[in-house]
Design an enzyme around this catalytic site. Structure first.
Site, short mmCIF file in Angstrom:
data_model
loop_
_atom_site.label_atom_id
_atom_site.label_comp_id
_atom_site.label_asym_id
_atom_site.label_seq_id
_atom_site.Cartn_x
_atom_site.Cartn_y
_atom_site.Cartn_z
N ASP A 21 -0.41 5.42 -3.18
CA ASP A 21 0.77 5.74 -2.38
C ASP A 21 1.24 7.15 -2.74
OD1 ASP A 21 3.17 5.84 -1.03
OD2 ASP A 21 4.22 4.53 -2.45
N ASN A 23 3.82 8.83 -1.11
CA ASN A 23 5.21 9.19 -0.76
C ASN A 23 6.26 8.21 -1.27
OD1 ASN A 23 4.71 7.07 0.88
ND2 ASN A 23 5.14 8.11 2.81
N ASP A 25 6.77 5.04 -0.79
CA ASP A 25 7.32 3.93 0.01
C ASP A 25 6.70 2.58 -0.37
OD1 ASP A 25 4.80 4.08 1.10
OD2 ASP A 25 5.44 4.36 3.16
N ASP A 29 -1.52 5.23 1.30
CA ASP A 29 -1.57 6.03 2.53
C ASP A 29 -2.73 7.02 2.49
OD1 ASP A 29 -0.58 8.07 0.82
OD2 ASP A 29 1.47 7.41 1.20
N ASP A 98 -13.31 0.82 9.99
CA ASP A 98 -13.35 -0.60 10.30
C ASP A 98 -13.12 -0.76 11.80
OD1 ASP A 98 -13.35 -3.39 9.75
OD2 ASP A 98 -12.42 -2.98 7.81
N ASP A 200 -15.84 -5.82 12.15
CA ASP A 200 -15.18 -7.06 11.78
C ASP A 200 -15.71 -8.24 12.61
OD1 ASP A 200 -12.75 -7.99 10.22
OD2 ASP A 200 -12.19 -8.70 12.21
N GLU A 261 -19.94 -7.53 10.02
CA GLU A 261 -19.52 -8.71 9.27
C GLU A 261 -19.95 -9.94 10.06
OE1 GLU A 261 -15.52 -10.66 7.28
OE2 GLU A 261 -15.47 -9.91 9.32
N HIS A 337 -12.03 -7.11 0.35
CA HIS A 337 -10.59 -7.43 0.43
C HIS A 337 -10.33 -8.89 0.79
CE1 HIS A 337 -11.99 -6.86 4.45
NE2 HIS A 337 -10.87 -7.36 4.93
N ASP A 338 -11.37 -9.64 1.11
CA ASP A 338 -11.20 -11.06 1.46
C ASP A 338 -11.64 -11.99 0.33
OD1 ASP A 338 -10.38 -10.44 4.07
OD2 ASP A 338 -12.44 -10.46 4.83
C1 NOJ Z 1 -12.42 -10.39 8.62
C2 NOJ Z 1 -11.58 -9.44 7.83
O1 NOJ Z 1 -12.32 -8.95 6.76
C3 NOJ Z 1 -10.36 -10.21 7.41
O2 NOJ Z 1 -9.58 -9.52 6.48
C4 NOJ Z 1 -9.57 -10.54 8.64
O3 NOJ Z 1 -8.49 -11.37 8.30
C5 NOJ Z 1 -10.44 -11.27 9.68
N1 NOJ Z 1 -11.73 -10.71 9.83
C6 NOJ Z 1 -9.77 -11.24 11.02
O4 NOJ Z 1 -9.82 -9.92 11.50
#
Ligand code: NOJ
Length: 563
Positions: A21, A23, A25, A29, A98, A200, A261, A337-338
């Site tokens: 980050d 700035n 907040d 960013d 993405d 995605d 994905e 991130h999932d």
């Molecule tokens: C896969 C993404 O990696 C995930 O973070 C997202 O919640 C779902 N697709 C829906 O877009």
């Protein structure tokens, strides 16, 4: 034909909200990312995969886009984006955006138009169905984020389909206008100079409709409740056609890196989609190895925990290694991130944190494919210590907890344990840069708290310590660049039945390299009929006693050049 550049590349994923980050907040960013490019250069990666930065109401961490051509103000401006991209390119780093085109946000103008009337020109951009005879949803599908996959739109009297949150309506890809919009927005970003896309849930864009256009009920695995429907919405009959069209219309005109994905993808689809001549995309993110610690076919899906069996991991990764060799290309990943943090999930985030993080890195970077490093993985960052469901910022976890405990009678402690093990916030706590307040991520209040272990685990300490996880990743990445055997060598699994050791060969011409990983905290004896000429990397000091009957130390990993 020359080998595409992305086959010898290493990618690094940035989840912008949690990276840096600039700035104060509390939200990461674009200028924050730009300020850390030298750090990425030091690590040696070639490509950044940037999770979504587009305008979004942010119901699902930006995976719900309301304008594909605008930057979310909290991340900065288009000028900040251009500056970041230029700075990346100046350092020889390419950028993969993405691309979320299976669904939009319900706040996207296409959807707000579509809601105006049944004959609005945008109506057919989405998937609408009349209510069932009892007025309920058209079928029994459950969305990935809990609840029905259908949301009723009272003003027009129909339901729309959303496989994720109700703020993520599914686009109707059978409509050629939708596909043309997608192609146009891809060109917009490619013309700006981006180098490719991570797509995605791209294998969900073609759905399997019945002859009358309906979407059939999912088989009942959980009597009395909504049914998981993922296998019914992935890999539909027109998927390859749509991807080929995208390749013809867009990708063939640029030099890109692409990775789709693909939940529920099979090896056969992996070959079909990533084949160097006849495929459409460079790589897939397949999920097989991510599902091995959940009970297969269970109604609770990923939340039905089971212990990972090393044999299953060997079988799965080896099938993809062997299956795509010469016929496609693997993406190599243990985290994003999932997913939870790999060192907590597959290693030991206690006393063996450093050794096991390096072991997992060795296992992955030794294989054939393009490795992906998720931010913080290179520091051995660990899972988040959730005290209660109030620590969940992610709607998937919050919704699951609510439905599991209120509708399905699941013990709250069991549901919370599942979140601790598999929840997505594990990967989304802010990046740990230094030992100052909030790990140096922000001068303000972070959008979600940093992991309390930051005083011990942060990049400043890692950069200063030659034995850190960071420098081990750096060395692995450099090794791949220097030795084509790591890029192109054939993979061969060894010791398939060994309960503790994951070992394999890579072979290219006369060169043979051996990768050895002790997957647990014991001290098994390695017994392979080879002689090492040299140990090229390892996560413990070298003992010099050779390979025969080598006693491996807890989570020991090494790569040897064989005689
Ligand atoms: C896969 C993404 O990696 C995930 O973070 C997202 O919640 C779902 N697709 C829906 O877009």
């Amino acid at each position: 034909m020359a080998q595409p550049w992305w086959k010898s590349s290493v990618a690094y994923q940035i989840y912008p909200r949690s990276f840096c980050d600039s700035n104060g907040d509390g939200v990461g960013d674009l200028p924050g990312i730009t300020s850390k490019l030298d750090y990425l250069r030091t690590l040696g990666i070639d490509v950044v995969w940037l999770s979504p930065i587009y305008q979004s109401p942010n119901d699902d961490g930006g995976y719900d886009i309301s304008d594909y051509r605008a930057i979310a103000p909290e991340y900065g401006s288009m000028a900040d984006f251009d500056q970041m991209l230029a700075q990346m390119h100046q350092r020889g780093i390419r950028l993969m955006m993405d691309l979320m085109v299976n669904h939009t946000s319900d706040e996207h103008p296409w959807f707000t138009e579509a809601c105006k009337s049944k004959d609005n020109p945008y109506r057919n951009y989405y998937i609408w169905r009349a209510p069932a005879a009892d007025g309920g949803p058209p079928n029994n599908w459950e969305a990935a984020f809990s609840g029905s996959a259908w949301e009723f739109h009272a003003p027009t009297g129909e339901y729309y389909l959303h496989m994720f949150s109700k703020k993520q309506p599914e686009l109707y890809w059978e409509n050629a206008l939708v596909r043309a919009e997608v192609h146009a927005l891809m060109r917009f970003w490619l013309d700006k100079g981006v180098d490719g896309f991570r797509m995605d849930v791209i294998n969900m864009v073609s759905k399997t409709y019945a002859a009358d256009g309906s979407l059939p009920n999912a088989p009942v695995v959980r009597p009395g409740f909504l049914q998981p429907a993922f296998t019914l919405v992935t890999n539909g009959p027109r998927l390859v056609e749509y991807l080929q069209e995208m390749r013809r219309e867009v990708l063939d005109h640029y030099d890109t890196i692409t990775v789709g994905e693909a939940p529920c993808a099979t090896l056969r689809q992996g070959v079909e989609i990533t084949h160097p001549e006849t495929g459409a995309l460079g790589m897939l993110f397949q999920f097989e190895h991510m599902d091995l610690d959940s009970v297969p076919g269970h109604g609770e899906g990923k939340w039905a925990l089971q212990k990972l069996q090393l044999g299953d991991l060997k079988t799965s990764l080896s099938r993809w290694q062997d299956g795509l060799a010469g016929r496609g290309w693997n993406s190599l990943y243990l985290s994003n991130h999932d997913q939870p943090r790999p060192v907590s999930r597959f290693g030991d985030d206690g006393v063996h944190r450093v050794a096991s993080a390096k072991m997992l890195a060795t296992l992955l970077h030794g294989m054939q494919g393009t490795p992906y490093v998720y931010q913080g993985e290179e520091l051995g960052m660990t899972n988040k210590p959730y005290a209660s469901v109030d620590d969940c910022y992610d709607l998937e976890s919050r919704n699951m907890f609510r439905t599991a405990t209120q509708e399905r009678g699941i013990d709250p402690e069991v549901a919370l344990q599942a979140i601790r093990t598999k929840g997505r916030d594990n990967a989304r706590t802010p990046m740990q840069w230094n030992a100052s307040a909030h790990a140096g991520f922000t001068t303000g209040t972070p959008w979600q708290p940093v992991n309390p272990n930051y005083p011990a685990v942060h990049s400043e300490a890692a950069l200063a310590d030659a034995d850190s996880v960071f420098h081990y990743y750096r060395a692995l990445i450099a090794l791949r660049k220097a030795h084509s055997v790591l890029v192109d060598g054939r993979y061969k699994l060894l010791l398939a039945e060994h309960p503790e050791i994951y070992a394999y060969l890579r072979a290219l011409g006369k060169k043979r390299w051996l990768v050895v990983c002790n997957f647990y905290g014991g001290t098994p004896v390695l017994d392979v009929p080879y002689r090492a000429a040299q140990r090229v990397i390892g996560n413990y000091p070298e003992t010099g006693v050779g390979l025969q009957n080598m006693v491996l130390r807890p989570y020991e990993a090494a790569i040897f050049r064989l005689e």
